[in-house]
Design an enzyme around this catalytic site. Structure first.
Site, PDB file in Angstrom:
ATOM      1  N   HIS A  17      28.635  25.415  61.478  1.00 47.71           N
ATOM      2  CA  HIS A  17      27.709  25.734  62.564  1.00 47.71           C
ATOM      3  C   HIS A  17      28.466  26.240  63.786  1.00 47.71           C
ATOM      4  O   HIS A  17      28.080  27.238  64.400  1.00 47.71           O
ATOM      5  CB  HIS A  17      26.901  24.503  62.990  1.00 47.71           C
ATOM      6  CG  HIS A  17      25.927  24.014  61.980  1.00 47.71           C
ATOM      7  ND1 HIS A  17      25.839  22.677  61.640  1.00 47.71           N
ATOM      8  CD2 HIS A  17      24.987  24.655  61.244  1.00 47.71           C
ATOM      9  CE1 HIS A  17      24.881  22.526  60.743  1.00 47.71           C
ATOM     10  NE2 HIS A  17      24.347  23.707  60.473  1.00 47.71           N
ATOM     11  N   LYS A  41      10.918  16.098  58.534  1.00 47.69           N
ATOM     12  CA  LYS A  41      12.215  15.696  57.999  1.00 47.69           C
ATOM     13  C   LYS A  41      12.627  14.347  58.564  1.00 47.69           C
ATOM     14  O   LYS A  41      12.340  14.026  59.714  1.00 47.69           O
ATOM     15  CB  LYS A  41      13.292  16.730  58.353  1.00 47.69           C
ATOM     16  CG  LYS A  41      13.261  17.965  57.503  1.00 47.69           C
ATOM     17  CD  LYS A  41      14.496  18.811  57.761  1.00 47.69           C
ATOM     18  CE  LYS A  41      14.594  19.949  56.785  1.00 47.69           C
ATOM     19  NZ  LYS A  41      15.823  20.734  57.005  1.00 47.69           N
ATOM     20  N   ARG A  90      25.619  31.339  53.440  1.00 45.80           N
ATOM     21  CA  ARG A  90      26.721  30.788  52.658  1.00 45.80           C
ATOM     22  C   ARG A  90      26.830  31.441  51.294  1.00 45.80           C
ATOM     23  O   ARG A  90      27.911  31.611  50.772  1.00 45.80           O
ATOM     24  CB  ARG A  90      26.542  29.282  52.475  1.00 45.80           C
ATOM     25  CG  ARG A  90      26.656  28.490  53.757  1.00 45.80           C
ATOM     26  CD  ARG A  90      26.330  27.066  53.513  1.00 45.80           C
ATOM     27  NE  ARG A  90      24.936  26.987  53.057  1.00 45.80           N
ATOM     28  CZ  ARG A  90      24.134  25.972  53.267  1.00 45.80           C
ATOM     29  NH1 ARG A  90      24.573  24.916  53.900  1.00 45.80           N
ATOM     30  NH2 ARG A  90      22.893  25.976  52.853  1.00 45.80           N
ATOM     31  N   SER A 128      25.010  20.298  56.187  1.00 41.75           N
ATOM     32  CA  SER A 128      24.794  18.981  56.789  1.00 41.75           C
ATOM     33  C   SER A 128      24.377  17.968  55.734  1.00 41.75           C
ATOM     34  O   SER A 128      24.758  16.799  55.800  1.00 41.75           O
ATOM     35  CB  SER A 128      23.725  19.066  57.878  1.00 41.75           C
ATOM     36  OG  SER A 128      24.171  19.854  58.951  1.00 41.75           O
TER      37      SER A 128
END
Length: 174
Positions: A17, A41, A90, A128
């Site tokens: 990040h 979440k 990614r 994460s």
């Protein structure tokens, strides 16, 4: 003035990040790191904690500010007059999903553009979610997170000695 938003949950903020923040801050006049408050979440850190950590870690950037938001990203982007959404990629699978989101955002708010920054190879696997999984078992997370964050993550899992061991292990490798 070109204002961009780099949105995410940042739960916790990783070295990946921070790499995207650093690189994207060089492309715009102002970068807003938007911490999503997603009540659906189950976050490890509160929104306030995530904002505070990001403010601490980005304080040396003169053109970066951190803010929390909820609701649709495009509505928030419109409110803060952001012209650009920054997203980190990614893998190819990230691109497929992010492309759909970018196209939808552009359909809702035609004045917004999305730019994709590919991650550096050293962070291509990092998320994460993976960090939280490793930390929950007391594993070494020092390769993934800024040093200021490590003990805070372990503390959320009630692990006190892993943070110390993790840092000592990294010192031995140097």
């Amino acid at each position: 003035m070109k204002r961009a938003i780099y949105p995410g949950s940042f739960d916790p903020v990783t070295k990946g990040h921070l790499d995207v923040i650093e690189r994207s801050s060089r492309l715009v006049d102002e970068l807003v790191v938007g911490v999503l408050n997603n009540s659906a979440k189950n976050a490890l850190f509160s929104v306030g904690e995530r904002v505070n950590m990001l403010e601490e870690l980005t304080s040396h950037f003169s053109n970066v500010r951190v803010d929390a938001f909820d609701g649709l990203l495009v509505d928030y982007a419109r409110r803060i007059d952001a012209a650009i959404i920054v997203r980190g990629l990614r893998a190819v699978t990230d691109f497929e999903y992010e492309l759909q989101i970018a196209q939808t955002n552009h359909e809702i708010y035609a004045d917004i553009e999305t730019i994709f920054l590919t991650t550096r190879l050293e962070y291509a696997y990092l998320s994460s979610t993976i960090v939280k999984e490793v930390a929950s078992y007391g594993g070494d997370i020092s390769r993934f997170l800024p040093p200021q964050i490590i003990a805070r993550v372990y503390a959320k899992y009630g692990i006190t000695n892993a943070a110390q061991s993790s840092l000592q292990f990294r010192d031995l490798e140097k």
